[in-house]
Write a protein that holds these residues in place. Structure first.
Motif, PDB file in Angstrom:
ATOM      1  N   UNK D 106      17.018 -20.657  65.429  1.00 10.82           N
ATOM      2  CA  UNK D 106      16.616 -20.256  66.782  1.00 10.82           C
ATOM      3  C   UNK D 106      17.021 -21.277  67.844  1.00 10.82           C
ATOM      4  N   UNK D 107      17.383 -22.490  67.417  1.00  9.27           N
ATOM      5  CA  UNK D 107      17.736 -23.507  68.419  1.00  9.27           C
ATOM      6  C   UNK D 107      19.132 -24.048  68.140  1.00  9.27           C
ATOM      7  N   UNK D 108      19.765 -24.510  69.213  1.00 11.20           N
ATOM      8  CA  UNK D 108      21.129 -25.045  69.099  1.00 11.20           C
ATOM      9  C   UNK D 108      21.183 -26.218  68.122  1.00 11.20           C
ATOM     10  N   UNK D 109      20.220 -27.135  68.263  1.00 10.15           N
ATOM     11  CA  UNK D 109      20.231 -28.317  67.399  1.00 10.15           C
ATOM     12  C   UNK D 109      19.865 -27.949  65.961  1.00 10.15           C
ATOM     13  N   UNK D 110      18.991 -26.960  65.808  1.00  8.99           N
ATOM     14  CA  UNK D 110      18.604 -26.519  64.469  1.00  8.99           C
ATOM     15  C   UNK D 110      19.770 -25.873  63.731  1.00  8.99           C
ATOM     16  N   UNK D 111      20.560 -25.089  64.451  1.00  8.10           N
ATOM     17  CA  UNK D 111      21.687 -24.390  63.823  1.00  8.10           C
ATOM     18  C   UNK D 111      22.692 -25.359  63.203  1.00  8.10           C
ATOM     19  N   UNK D 112      22.686 -26.596  63.706  1.00  5.74           N
ATOM     20  CA  UNK D 112      23.624 -27.598  63.185  1.00  5.74           C
ATOM     21  C   UNK D 112      23.394 -27.895  61.708  1.00  5.74           C
ATOM     22  N   UNK D 113      22.223 -27.541  61.196  1.00  7.47           N
ATOM     23  CA  UNK D 113      21.951 -27.801  59.775  1.00  7.47           C
ATOM     24  C   UNK D 113      23.012 -27.165  58.890  1.00  7.47           C
ATOM     25  N   UNK D 114      23.585 -26.059  59.359  1.00  8.44           N
ATOM     26  CA  UNK D 114      24.630 -25.406  58.576  1.00  8.44           C
ATOM     27  C   UNK D 114      25.830 -26.355  58.403  1.00  8.44           C
ATOM     28  N   UNK D 115      26.230 -26.988  59.495  1.00  5.49           N
ATOM     29  CA  UNK D 115      27.380 -27.903  59.412  1.00  5.49           C
ATOM     30  C   UNK D 115      27.058 -29.080  58.491  1.00  5.49           C
ATOM     31  N   UNK D 116      25.845 -29.597  58.607  1.00  8.92           N
ATOM     32  CA  UNK D 116      25.490 -30.759  57.786  1.00  8.92           C
ATOM     33  C   UNK D 116      25.463 -30.374  56.308  1.00  8.92           C
ATOM     34  N   UNK D 117      24.896 -29.208  56.047  1.00  6.28           N
ATOM     35  CA  UNK D 117      24.834 -28.748  54.646  1.00  6.28           C
ATOM     36  C   UNK D 117      26.245 -28.553  54.114  1.00  6.28           C
ATOM     37  N   UNK D 118      27.116 -27.955  54.913  1.00  8.24           N
ATOM     38  CA  UNK D 118      28.482 -27.692  54.460  1.00  8.24           C
ATOM     39  C   UNK D 118      29.268 -28.985  54.258  1.00  8.24           C
ATOM     40  N   UNK D 119      29.022 -29.971  55.098  1.00  5.06           N
ATOM     41  CA  UNK D 119      29.821 -31.200  55.010  1.00  5.06           C
ATOM     42  C   UNK D 119      29.168 -32.183  54.031  1.00  5.06           C
ATOM     43  N   UNK D 120      27.974 -32.665  54.370  1.00  2.00           N
ATOM     44  CA  UNK D 120      27.345 -33.698  53.533  1.00  2.00           C
ATOM     45  C   UNK D 120      26.885 -33.112  52.189  1.00  2.00           C
ATOM     46  N   UNK D 121      26.281 -31.924  52.261  1.00  4.81           N
ATOM     47  CA  UNK D 121      25.775 -31.292  51.041  1.00  4.81           C
ATOM     48  C   UNK D 121      26.895 -31.082  50.031  1.00  4.81           C
ATOM     49  N   UNK D 122      27.986 -30.519  50.498  1.00  2.00           N
ATOM     50  CA  UNK D 122      29.116 -30.254  49.596  1.00  2.00           C
ATOM     51  C   UNK D 122      29.739 -31.550  49.079  1.00  2.00           C
TER      52      UNK D 122
END
Lengths: 351, 109, 336, 234
Positions: D106-122
């Motif tokens: 719901x928030x711009x900063x919250x949506x960034x979790x996708x990028x972090x998961x894709x980059x750091x998580x992977x």
């Protein structure tokens, strides 16, 4: 009387037989520092330190950017402990400050909640059939160098002294937030006046600068750097810190956290290119060293094997100040002696 | 010029050392009771304008006191000068006169 | 054998007033203090809140009253143990002298919080960070300083702070700071004063009025926010960082002088004796039997307690409490 | 269970919630030195207050807002708190609940979790490290400067100079983590909820991306990685 608190608390640091855990950021940006630390431990101090090929991340960066659950990081750490246990070690030495912080936090949590330790044991066994002991001692490499700073001094070829004036170098020490801010009694000197780097600097001839933003974070901020849209936070906090120290004209900055070292280096470049600002009089920026690089230089290690050429702020003015011998033509050679084309020069920052 | 995709953020810190208190001192001369405010928020709680806007009289008062005038003039226009705040102030600050005086002072250079 | 009706340990305001009252009842009192002079912590203050009366005048008054045949004063005497033997109380000092009495009154009082313990405020490190006790010497003229352009007062130093193990409110610091800001303004009218607080607890008669005067007549600024750290600047000043909590924004201020409003802890003597007799609270102060109905008594027969060895009190409260203790002790002696 | 009770239950279930917050007295000592409070519209004291007041509607708004994503996790707040609280750890719990309930998109900063998961998580499950030179791409990281670009280009022949064993399966910096260890890490993620959290982040991000007529793919990643309304410090 001045600064009498800088050595108030002393923590327990194991004497010998360490299990080394590499750091994501330190090995990526400062692999020469990790190599130098191991060399100091074995060659200078004659200690036993083990570098396991099967080790891996603690997932701390993922944890602090909220993509790793507590149970997962606990179990990943438990695997690192199981490697340590398997190899017959009890003293865990994580190269990263965030690892050090999270290991402290999780072992502390296990201490207060044995049920969570039990749960972690079950998860690790279920996933890997592994078992582990909780380390007897967890110390950061900077703690160990601090502990043996006088022994290392005996082998040092240089001091933190300006060779022309004979004056001690003016040094900013920067302590990674996760070293002692959460658990002050786990850091040498505590959280307010940490002594770990100060002790090295003062033993090796330098002097320490106390300035308004001394305790301020470097600005990494995990998700605030990892995502490009947020990097203004990271840059602004580094800038705040650098602006605050600049009037004291430090000869260099030394940090115990690999992230801080990298950010304080790279953000100086960024601000120079973005705003035309440098934090020294000559436009070179303030060199930022890891404590391994600081110790390694004084021990006479080759700056280009320590990896000082892959800092964006160049170190030559500092090497000249101390009087450290180096070979300019070797700077951009590869490991096999081939001369490489040097990096591009920035527009504003003088390299 | 390199495009980094971000820039330095502006600081939100209130800097007392900026010493931007000229207007605040004038306000004190015009409305001496302004000095007595204890920041209790009684005024904001009863405020008519606050019922249907983001107006916060206590925050305006405090921003003015700290020399942070930048965002204030639009905010102060939201006050309807109804004077309910006068009735509740435990320190008898002339809040209505305070608002009028602030508006005037913000118009002066 | 030295036998008294009562031994009072501590010759601060509580001990002096209790001694005076008991003497008026014609009781033989031994008044002991570890210091070389009477008055205890009263000596640390120049003028008293809320009426700026002189602490020395009050002390002169108190000392005049105890100057009578019923009171024996022993200074430079450090009591290290108290024992009860067959309904007699014995106090032994560090030189091995023992004193005997039918009753004993603990009036060992409080210690000022040691500001060194709040490392982040830099007391003892940055010379322009002083305590409220140090400031009294400036206000009295004993120590002189150049006119400061900006002074900050920090409330709750060593009080309401789990970090230093003191969860309690010391209660006197709020009004003491208000008193001191006014005195400082009178000395240096052009100095800007900022006082950082969490709550201002103006609990006593005319305290709130003094607070109001400090704003109205002296222009003292109050900021609601607890100071997080103090650090040095290039030009030997210090920077304070706090939040202006009513604006929800960080705030910084550079000051020439910072006054730490140090709180009241159970004194070392109070802690030692309380521990020895097992009559102290977890915060180190001595516990009375019942704070409503028998606030001078302890659980030990013939052992009484008064003043700030029980809890934080202002000077008038201490005086009243000491009179109360003396009356209770006298009644007790009458029953024997 | 209704949504309101679910939020409170999820907070209460996390061991860190009780560690992080008890009886805040709103003194602001945390905000005073918070690196995020200076550069974002962010106030850890106010967050503690909202949470301890216990109004679930307000907590839900918080979980859907940018606010909880500003903290940089330096934990400076913990050192100073006179009540022994850790607002930075409270944030960790709020973010966890926000992700589990899908509020983060719901928030711009919250949506960034996708990028972090894709980059750091992977990275973690592929390389065994959160950060690795191979993924610090100069085009994604212009601030790393020309020296980093130079090192990346010449890494194979330069890294050995620093004693690193880039991509080799033996002890040392930058080595390839052996397959067995990677397998063990992956199994740890499977049994301890690590994969589940990745899946949750991906599932809700997929839903959000579809609102933009996108898939949660590279374009969506670059969108959340670079989107900045510029409204975060006002």
């Amino acid at each position: 009387m001045h600064k009498r608190y800088w050595n108030n608390y002393q923590k327990e640091i194991a004497e010998d037989h360490y299990f080394y855990a590499r750091s994501c950021i330190r090995q990526t940006f400062f692999s020469g520092s990790e190599t130098a630390f191991l060399k100091m431990m074995t060659d200078e101090l004659g200690k036993d330190i083990f570098d396991d090929s099967r080790q891996h991340t603690c997932t701390g960066i993922g944890y602090h950017s909220d993509i790793i659950p507590l149970e997962t990081i606990s179990t990943v750490i438990a695997r690192l402990f199981s490697l340590m246990t398997e190899m017959g070690y009890e003293n865990f030495v994580p190269s990263c400050i965030t690892s050090f912080g999270i290991l402290t936090e999780i072992t502390e949590l296990w201490h207060h909640r044995p049920d969570l330790l039990e749960k972690t044991r079950e998860l690790l066994y279920k996933a890997t059939k592994r078992e582990f002991n909780v380390p007897k001692n967890i110390a950061h490499p900077c703690d160990i160098i601090y502990k043996f700073r006088e022994d290392l001094k005996k082998n040092m070829k240089y001091q933190l002294v300006n060779k022309d004036t004979g004056e001690p170098l003016k040094i900013v020490e920067h302590i990674g937030c996760h070293y002692a801010k959460a658990f002050p009694d786990r850091g040498v000197g505590g959280a307010e006046f940490p002594h770990v780097l100060v002790g090295m600097i003062e033993s090796w001839g330098g002097s320490v600068i106390d300035y308004p933003e001394r305790r301020h974070c470097c600005g990494f901020g995990f998700r605030n750097y990892l995502v490009q849209a947020n990097r203004g936070y990271s840059l602004s906090n580094s800038n705040k810190k650098l602006e605050s120290m600049a009037p004291y004209e430090p000869d260099f900055i030394v940090a115990n956290c690999p992230g801080c070292t990298m950010f304080l280096d790279r953000w100086q470049y960024t601000v120079a290119e973005m705003e035309g600002i440098t934090y020294d009089k000559h436009g070179h920026g303030i060199p930022v060293l890891t404590y391994e690089e600081m110790a390694g230089l004084l021990l006479g290690y080759n700056p280009w094997e320590l990896g000082l050429q892959i800092h964006q702020i160049q170190c030559e003015p500092l090497l000249d100040k101390i009087g450290i011998a180096y070979s300019p033509e070797d700077k951009y050679k590869d490991a096999y002696g081939k001369q490489l084309f040097p990096p591009q020069k920035p527009n504003n920052l003088i390299v | 010029m390199i495009s980094f995709g971000f820039s330095l953020n502006t600081s939100r810190t209130i800097d007392i050392d900026a010493d931007n208190f000229d207007k605040c001192h004038s306000l004190i001369n015009h409305v001496p009771s302004y000095k007595r405010c204890i920041g209790c928020g009684g005024c904001a709680a009863t405020c008519s304008a606050q019922q249907h806007s983001q107006f916060n009289i206590l925050k305006c008062n405090l921003l003015f006191r700290r020399g942070e005038y930048d965002t204030l003039s639009n905010e102060l226009d939201k006050c309807m000068l109804c004077g309910k705040c006068l009735l509740v102030c435990p320190r008898n600050v002339n809040t209505r006169a305070m608002i009028i005086s602030m508006r005037n002072l913000l118009k002066t250079k | 054998m030295n036998t008294f009706d009562s031994i009072i340990i501590g010759a601060g305001p509580a001990g002096l007033k209790a001694a005076d009252t008991l003497a008026n009842f014609n009781r033989k009192v031994l008044l002991i203090d570890t210091d070389a002079k009477i008055g205890g912590k009263l000596n640390l203050w120049d003028r008293l809140f809320p009426d700026f009366s002189s602490s020395q005048e009050l002390l002169n008054q108190l000392s005049k009253n105890i100057n009578n045949e019923n009171v024996t004063l022993k200074l430079n005497t450090n009591i290290i143990s108290i024992k009860n033997n067959d309904n007699h109380w014995m106090a032994t000092d560090s030189n091995g002298n023992t004193f005997y009495a039918t009753t004993m009154i603990i009036a060992t009082g409080f210690d000022v919080f040691d500001a060194h313990r709040k490392e982040e405020y830099g007391y003892g490190i940055y010379k322009n960070v002083i305590t409220s006790v140090d400031l009294e010497k400036i206000l009295s003229g004993e120590v002189s300083i150049e006119t400061p352009s900006k002074v900050a007062f920090i409330q709750c130093v060593g009080s309401r702070d789990e970090k230093v193990g003191n969860n309690f409110c010391s209660k006197n610091c709020c009004i003491c700071a208000v008193k001191q800001t006014i005195e400082l303004k009178e000395k240096f009218p052009l100095t800007d004063i900022y006082c950082f607080y969490m709550d201002l607890r103006m609990f006593g008669q005319s305290y709130e009025e003094l607070y109001r005067r400090s704003q109205q007549d002296y222009g003292v600024n109050f900021v609601r926010g607890r100071v997080s750290e103090i650090s040095p600047t290039m030009d030997n000043k210090v920077v304070l960082k706090a939040e202006d909590t009513l604006l929800s924004r960080p705030l910084k201020l550079t000051a020439d002088l910072v006054v730490l409003m140090v709180g009241m802890e159970a004194s070392k003597g109070t802690k030692i004796l309380g521990n020895q007799l097992n009559i102290n609270n977890t915060d180190g102060f001595v516990k009375s039997t019942d704070r409503y109905l028998s606030d001078s008594e302890t659980t030990l027969k013939g052992l009484f307690v008064t003043g700030t060895s029980k809890r934080q009190m202002s000077i008038p409260e201490t005086m009243n409490d000491a009179v109360n203790a003396a009356v209770i002790v006298n009644n007790f002696l009458n029953t024997l | 269970m209704d949504k309101k009770n679910l939020i409170l239950k999820k907070l209460d279930e996390d061991v860190r919630f009780h560690e992080a917050l008890s009886a805040c007295m709103n003194c602001g000592i945390c905000t005073a030195i918070c690196p995020a409070a200076e550069f974002y519209k962010y106030d850890p004291r106010a967050i503690c207050n909202i949470v301890q007041m216990g109004n679930v509607d307000e907590i839900e708004d918080l979980l859907k807002s940018d606010t909880i994503w500003y903290c940089g996790q330096c934990m400076s707040c913990k050192t100073r708190c006179p009540r022994g609280n850790t607002p930075g750890m409270l944030i960790t719990v709020l973010r966890k609940v926000s992700q589990e309930l899908g509020y983060f998109t719901e928030s711009e900063k919250g949506r960034q979790q996708f990028a972090i998961e894709q980059i750091v998580g992977k990275n973690i499950v592929n390389f065994g490290y959160c950060v690795h030179p191979d993924i610090v791409e100069p085009f994604m990281h212009p601030e790393q400067g020309p020296v980093w670009k130079w090192f990346r280009k010449n890494i194979e022949s330069v890294a050995p100079r620093f004693g690193a064993v880039y991509h080799q399966e033996k002890a040392g910096a930058l080595r390839k983590v052996d397959d067995n260890s990677i397998d063990e890490i992956r199994r740890i993620f499977e049994v301890s909820g690590g994969n589940e959290l990745f899946d949750t982040i991906e599932k809700f991000s997929e839903q959000k991306a579809s609102e933009y007529h996108q898939n949660a793919d590279h374009d969506y990643l670059m969108k959340v990685y670079t989107d900045n309304s510029g409204e975060h410090s006002k």
